[in-house]
Design an enzyme around this catalytic site. Structure first.
Site, mmCIF file in Angstrom:
data_model
loop_
_atom_site.group_PDB
_atom_site.id
_atom_site.type_symbol
_atom_site.label_atom_id
_atom_site.label_comp_id
_atom_site.label_asym_id
_atom_site.label_seq_id
_atom_site.Cartn_x
_atom_site.Cartn_y
_atom_site.Cartn_z
ATOM 1 C CB THR C 11 46.574 -11.529 -15.617
ATOM 2 O OG1 THR C 11 47.627 -10.664 -15.603
ATOM 3 C CG2 THR C 11 45.981 -11.314 -14.217
ATOM 4 C CB SER C 53 51.003 -11.946 -22.847
ATOM 5 O OG SER C 53 50.521 -10.668 -22.613
ATOM 6 C CB THR C 82 45.003 -8.591 -20.953
ATOM 7 O OG1 THR C 82 45.639 -8.002 -19.980
ATOM 8 C CG2 THR C 82 43.911 -9.622 -20.302
ATOM 9 C CG ASP C 83 49.919 -6.392 -20.576
ATOM 10 O OD1 ASP C 83 49.225 -5.639 -20.560
ATOM 11 O OD2 ASP C 83 50.574 -6.822 -19.236
#
Lengths: 169, 169, 169, 169
Positions: C11, C53, C82-83
């Site tokens: 992101t 990700s 972040t995932d």
């Protein structure tokens, strides 16, 4: 002279959902934008729907048309998704008379850093104060009559087209 | 129809000097602002001076008047400090005829986050395309004839005043 | 002491495509962000991949691990979606020794107005300068050991979990 | 582990007064900045004074020192004007022991678009969590011991200097 601002959604009012990475609608940002612009134009703002203009149905467009007829103001700004702005403009252009209606929108959501939304809202409010009765699209700093405009999708720019014979007033 | 944009400075174009904490002028940001607004208005931009309008002299105002006469365009936007915008408007209003001139500015520099500059530039460009020949101030989303406007310094807002008898067209 | 910054996408580096309304990757914004932060940390920045990700494969993670081993720097910051940040952290934590590696990312793209990216990059650079050898996640202003962190997806926040028995150093 | 954040003013927290074009202080923006950074660091924020660091007196510095001693937290971040940050750091460095204190600030106000404030706050919070007891300046992404730092005023950058003999711990 009060101006009615009718929000219908579109990229203009989209927000970023940081939980799933998708764009969505919450509320219109028009009040924030008018504050940023230190606007002292006498306006009444309403949020009629909050949708992507690709999802807009004929019924939605009739609702917008009805609302333009019903509000007491003779000068109206409509914020709208750019993808079908010319379709809604055509419905209003064919069905409305005696009012100045200016549709505008944005290529980038207002909440993102690089939005054209505040510039466009400024132009739309100014055009709504000065143009004769009729239905117009205000994008890219310019205004276009409802039957003489199209969005060039590959460039992301609105441009003039020859006015359509059958619909021209 | 090309529009001439003449930058003269003002808060609009001020920047923050991070070495000494003072505001200063470098270049006009009009090109950046037009890019942000995805403007496709046909414009010629020039930077005539880059000064605080409190420092503007009569000679400067005559220079602006001369430039408005000399440029080939019949529609002109002038970016200008807000403190003496009405004075320059008065010089232009008394000395110019046959052209549409719109002065605008900003309460907060464009490079700061919360500037009204881009909104104001949008309104000014729109008014310049639609208003009849005359000299106007475009601020707070509204337009004012040159001889019927004043800046309310305590509120930071432009407002209408009764048109001055001796100067009214 | 030079720090290696390895961009992998996420992101953090997404941009808004105004032609189709979708998010996409172009280049990493790390250089812009370091300029905004007036950073004078001695860094070498590289863009190893530019992906979401959720699309990151085991092969991609091995590539990142290999790169962490190969670069001469002993202190490394990795920008990452972040995932699955905790998955990559686990691969690095199990496979790397003797280097300080800090993974960070953002909940909102840097190019949007409300991004946490620049704050996170600041924390990550600071943690990379001060933490002992090990693999860490730096999010929400905090740092977590690679085997004691998980993203709370419903809250969009990283939180501590009991260190996994089998993997704890 | 809670961190105390003590705001003292400085460019960091300056705002633009659009009525007179001057910079001034209202409230600290630290809470807003922590929200933007999605910080979940356990902090207590207080605004001890709101002044330009060029106006800071010896009495003000003693007040800051006293406050650092009095608060229960062992880790403290102080936001401070950059012009005399090294002076306050020296007072704290000479008078305080057993606590980790990190001073930070900004070259450009947070409310302006191009501020380094949020990046600096990120680094300061991270350094405060990881550095041993001592007094530090965190600027430009780096940290400096209180007796080994100076602001290069012509470049607007903090840099290392040889540690002063008489004051070194």
């Amino acid at each position: 002279m009060q101006i009615r601002i009718i929000a219908t959604g579109g990229t203009f009012d989209k927000e970023y959902n940081e939980l799933n990475g998708e764009l969505f609608f919450k509320d219109t940002h028009i009040a924030d934008m008018l504050r940023l612009g230190r606007s002292h134009v006498d306006v009444a703002v309403e949020s009629l729907m909050m949708i992507d203009s690709l999802q807009m149905t004929d019924a939605d467009r009739q609702l917008i048309l009805g609302r333009c007829r019903d509000v007491p103001e003779e000068r109206i700004v409509i914020t709208h998704g750019t993808d079908t702005m010319e379709l809604t403009a055509a419905v209003l252009g064919a069905g409305l008379s005696g009012k100045t209606v200016v549709l505008t929108g944005a290529m980038v959501p207002y909440t993102f850093g690089s939005s054209d939304g505040i510039f466009n809202l400024g132009t739309a409010l100014a055009f709504a104060q000065t143009l004769a009765a009729g239905v117009y699209v205000a994008m890219n700093g310019r205004y276009f009559l409802w039957n003489a405009v199209r969005k060039n999708r590959s460039k992301g720019v609105f441009e003039s087209v020859a006015r359509s014979e059958e619909t021209a007033g």
